[in-house]
Motif scaffolding. Structure first.
Motif, mmCIF file in Angstrom:
data_model
loop_
_atom_site.group_PDB
_atom_site.id
_atom_site.type_symbol
_atom_site.label_atom_id
_atom_site.label_comp_id
_atom_site.label_asym_id
_atom_site.label_seq_id
_atom_site.Cartn_x
_atom_site.Cartn_y
_atom_site.Cartn_z
ATOM 1 N N ARG A 92 0.811 -1.217 0.000
ATOM 2 C CA ARG A 92 0.000 0.000 0.000
ATOM 3 C C ARG A 92 0.850 1.277 0.000
ATOM 4 N NH1 ARG A 92 -5.375 -0.734 0.600
ATOM 5 N NH2 ARG A 92 -5.673 1.378 1.404
ATOM 6 N N LEU A 93 2.101 1.139 -0.427
ATOM 7 C CA LEU A 93 2.917 2.310 -0.727
ATOM 8 C C LEU A 93 3.075 2.405 -2.240
ATOM 9 C CD1 LEU A 93 5.822 2.251 1.900
ATOM 10 C CD2 LEU A 93 3.798 3.729 1.879
ATOM 11 N N ASP A 94 3.244 3.627 -2.736
ATOM 12 C CA ASP A 94 3.425 3.746 -4.182
ATOM 13 C C ASP A 94 4.800 3.206 -4.576
ATOM 14 O OD1 ASP A 94 5.265 5.805 -3.614
ATOM 15 O OD2 ASP A 94 3.762 7.360 -3.877
ATOM 16 N N VAL A 95 4.943 3.005 -5.871
ATOM 17 C CA VAL A 95 6.143 2.346 -6.395
ATOM 18 C C VAL A 95 7.402 3.142 -6.078
ATOM 19 C CG1 VAL A 95 7.339 1.783 -8.553
ATOM 20 C CG2 VAL A 95 4.975 1.022 -8.195
ATOM 21 N N ILE A 96 7.371 4.464 -6.296
ATOM 22 C CA ILE A 96 8.588 5.248 -6.099
ATOM 23 C C ILE A 96 9.033 5.233 -4.634
ATOM 24 C CG2 ILE A 96 7.390 7.471 -5.783
ATOM 25 C CD1 ILE A 96 9.756 8.725 -7.379
ATOM 26 N N THR A 97 8.069 5.210 -3.701
ATOM 27 C CA THR A 97 8.449 5.129 -2.286
ATOM 28 C C THR A 97 9.072 3.780 -1.981
ATOM 29 O OG1 THR A 97 6.675 6.662 -1.672
ATOM 30 C CG2 THR A 97 7.631 5.320 0.091
ATOM 31 N N ASN A 98 8.519 2.712 -2.556
ATOM 32 C CA ASN A 98 9.118 1.394 -2.368
ATOM 33 C C ASN A 98 10.562 1.381 -2.849
ATOM 34 O OD1 ASN A 98 7.513 -1.178 -1.448
ATOM 35 N ND2 ASN A 98 5.991 0.139 -2.447
ATOM 36 N N VAL A 99 10.814 2.035 -3.962
ATOM 37 C CA VAL A 99 12.178 2.071 -4.488
ATOM 38 C C VAL A 99 13.083 2.875 -3.551
ATOM 39 C CG1 VAL A 99 13.650 2.828 -6.400
ATOM 40 C CG2 VAL A 99 11.448 1.751 -6.867
ATOM 41 N N MET A 100 12.603 4.000 -3.067
ATOM 42 C CA MET A 100 13.420 4.842 -2.190
ATOM 43 C C MET A 100 13.714 4.170 -0.857
ATOM 44 S SD MET A 100 12.176 8.770 -2.965
ATOM 45 C CE MET A 100 10.440 8.493 -2.579
ATOM 46 N N LEU A 101 12.910 3.176 -0.487
ATOM 47 C CA LEU A 101 13.195 2.438 0.747
ATOM 48 C C LEU A 101 14.555 1.741 0.690
ATOM 49 C CD1 LEU A 101 9.710 0.849 1.584
ATOM 50 C CD2 LEU A 101 10.770 2.867 2.604
ATOM 51 N N GLY A 102 15.087 1.572 -0.510
ATOM 52 C CA GLY A 102 16.422 1.015 -0.647
ATOM 53 C C GLY A 102 17.498 1.898 -0.028
ATOM 54 N N ARG A 103 17.168 3.166 0.262
ATOM 55 C CA ARG A 103 18.123 4.090 0.855
ATOM 56 C C ARG A 103 18.044 4.140 2.380
ATOM 57 N NH1 ARG A 103 20.216 8.163 -2.702
ATOM 58 N NH2 ARG A 103 21.069 6.950 -4.412
ATOM 59 N N LEU A 104 17.162 3.344 2.980
ATOM 60 C CA LEU A 104 16.945 3.451 4.419
ATOM 61 C C LEU A 104 18.206 3.156 5.223
ATOM 62 C CD1 LEU A 104 13.420 1.883 5.035
ATOM 63 C CD2 LEU A 104 14.038 4.252 4.590
ATOM 64 N N ASN A 105 18.975 2.190 4.781
ATOM 65 C CA ASN A 105 20.167 1.801 5.523
ATOM 66 C C ASN A 105 21.216 2.903 5.436
ATOM 67 O OD1 ASN A 105 22.162 0.373 6.833
ATOM 68 N ND2 ASN A 105 21.813 -1.515 5.705
ATOM 69 N N GLY A 106 21.526 3.505 6.579
ATOM 70 C CA GLY A 106 22.519 4.564 6.588
ATOM 71 C C GLY A 106 21.943 5.960 6.660
ATOM 72 N N ARG A 107 20.585 6.104 6.585
ATOM 73 C CA ARG A 107 19.961 7.422 6.705
ATOM 74 C C ARG A 107 19.570 7.707 8.150
ATOM 75 N NH1 ARG A 107 15.259 8.266 4.669
ATOM 76 N NH2 ARG A 107 15.468 10.247 3.577
ATOM 77 N N ASN A 108 19.183 8.947 8.402
ATOM 78 C CA ASN A 108 18.675 9.344 9.707
ATOM 79 C C ASN A 108 17.400 8.553 10.017
ATOM 80 O OD1 ASN A 108 17.170 10.739 11.758
ATOM 81 N ND2 ASN A 108 18.472 12.537 11.409
#
Length: 273
Positions: A92-108
């Motif tokens: 239930r998240l849009d596609v672009i947000t799912n892709v950006m979740l790949g950046r979670l590791n190492g972010r604030n």
């Protein structure tokens, strides 16, 4: 260079991976084949450190991967992206947000919690989707996509990590023939263009031979073959799959991908099945 040295993984009394030793140079595209339960998925999970080794060790460029903890482990899991058979998207998240979740590791962590992404991150996500030819789906919910589209989103998410290695665990097992070919073409292009090591578990002989420069065969947790597609003879395939499993591997290859089946070379007078 990824070095796997005498690695085993035990679950109770069962050895899922049994004394595996491999060296994989940077930039190779490697296919791991074998029957269900051969230890393929467990091996990938140990490389990514989703599962710990029971014995042995894993090194990458002088770093003892099998002993990493904390921030160093998170850094390794960023560099060594994992793609799963079941996509692991947030429906239930849009596609672009799912892709950006790949950046979670190492972010604030606070930015992650609030799902706040920079313009640069949004642009990078769109570029990754464009590379996989699905940029037009960016604003759709992930659950509205086909299986093949979802797997391409998962690959785009892996690319967002900026990985040096991609591990793909049966990435086409649940896909129709056309989408299976698109996904495998995408992994091959990523490997060729970015010199990113790709290690993928595959259930079928023909797919591995068509896409991978090196094939590793596993049976009962052990590596029983390690060579080029041309070296994968009928006798070797029987060792990997067993006499009854070899026919199954070919029949699944015919239905799970649209790749023209390749004929195994025989290494003896015994006819191919």
């Amino acid at each position: 260079m990824l070095k796997i040295s005498h690695v085993s993984r035990r679950f109770g009394n069962k050895l899922a991976v049994d004394d595996v030793t491999l060296e994989i140079p940077q930039g190779q595209m490697v296919g791991i084949i074998g029957r269900s339960g051969a230890g393929k998925s467990t091996l990938l999970r140990m490389i990514n450190r989703l599962s710990d080794v029971s014995s042995g060790y894993i090194d990458y460029e002088g770093s003892r991967v099998s002993e990493l903890k904390g921030q160093a482990l998170r850094g390794w899991q960023r560099d060594c992206a994992m793609i799963f058979q079941q996509f692991n998207l947030v429906p239930r998240l849009d596609v672009i947000t799912n892709v950006m979740l790949g950046r979670l590791n190492g972010r604030n962590p606070l930015l992650n919690l609030l799902q706040v992404f920079s313009a640069d991150e949004q642009f990078a996500a769109l570029k990754a989707l464009e590379r996989l030819d699905i940029a037009q789906t960016a604003t759709q919910w992930a659950q509205t996509l086909s299986g093949g589209q979802q797997q391409r989103v998962a690959i785009a998410r892996a690319l967002m990590q900026g990985p040096r290695m991609i591990l793909a665990d049966e990435p086409i097992a649940s896909l129709d023939p056309r989408n299976a070919q698109i996904v495998m073409d995408s992994l091959r292009d990523i490997n060729a263009e970015g010199k990113i090591t790709v290690i993928t578990n595959l259930h079928t002989l023909d797919t591995a031979r068509a896409y991978c420069e090196r094939i590793i065969g596993m049976a009962a947790g052990k590596v029983v073959f390690d060579g080029t597609p041309d070296e994968l003879t009928t006798d070797v395939a029987r060792t990997i799959y067993g006499a009854d499993g070899l026919k199954e591997a070919f029949s699944e290859a015919l239905t799970s991908t649209s790749i023209t089946p390749l004929t195994l070379k025989t290494s003896s007078a015994q006819p191919a099945p």
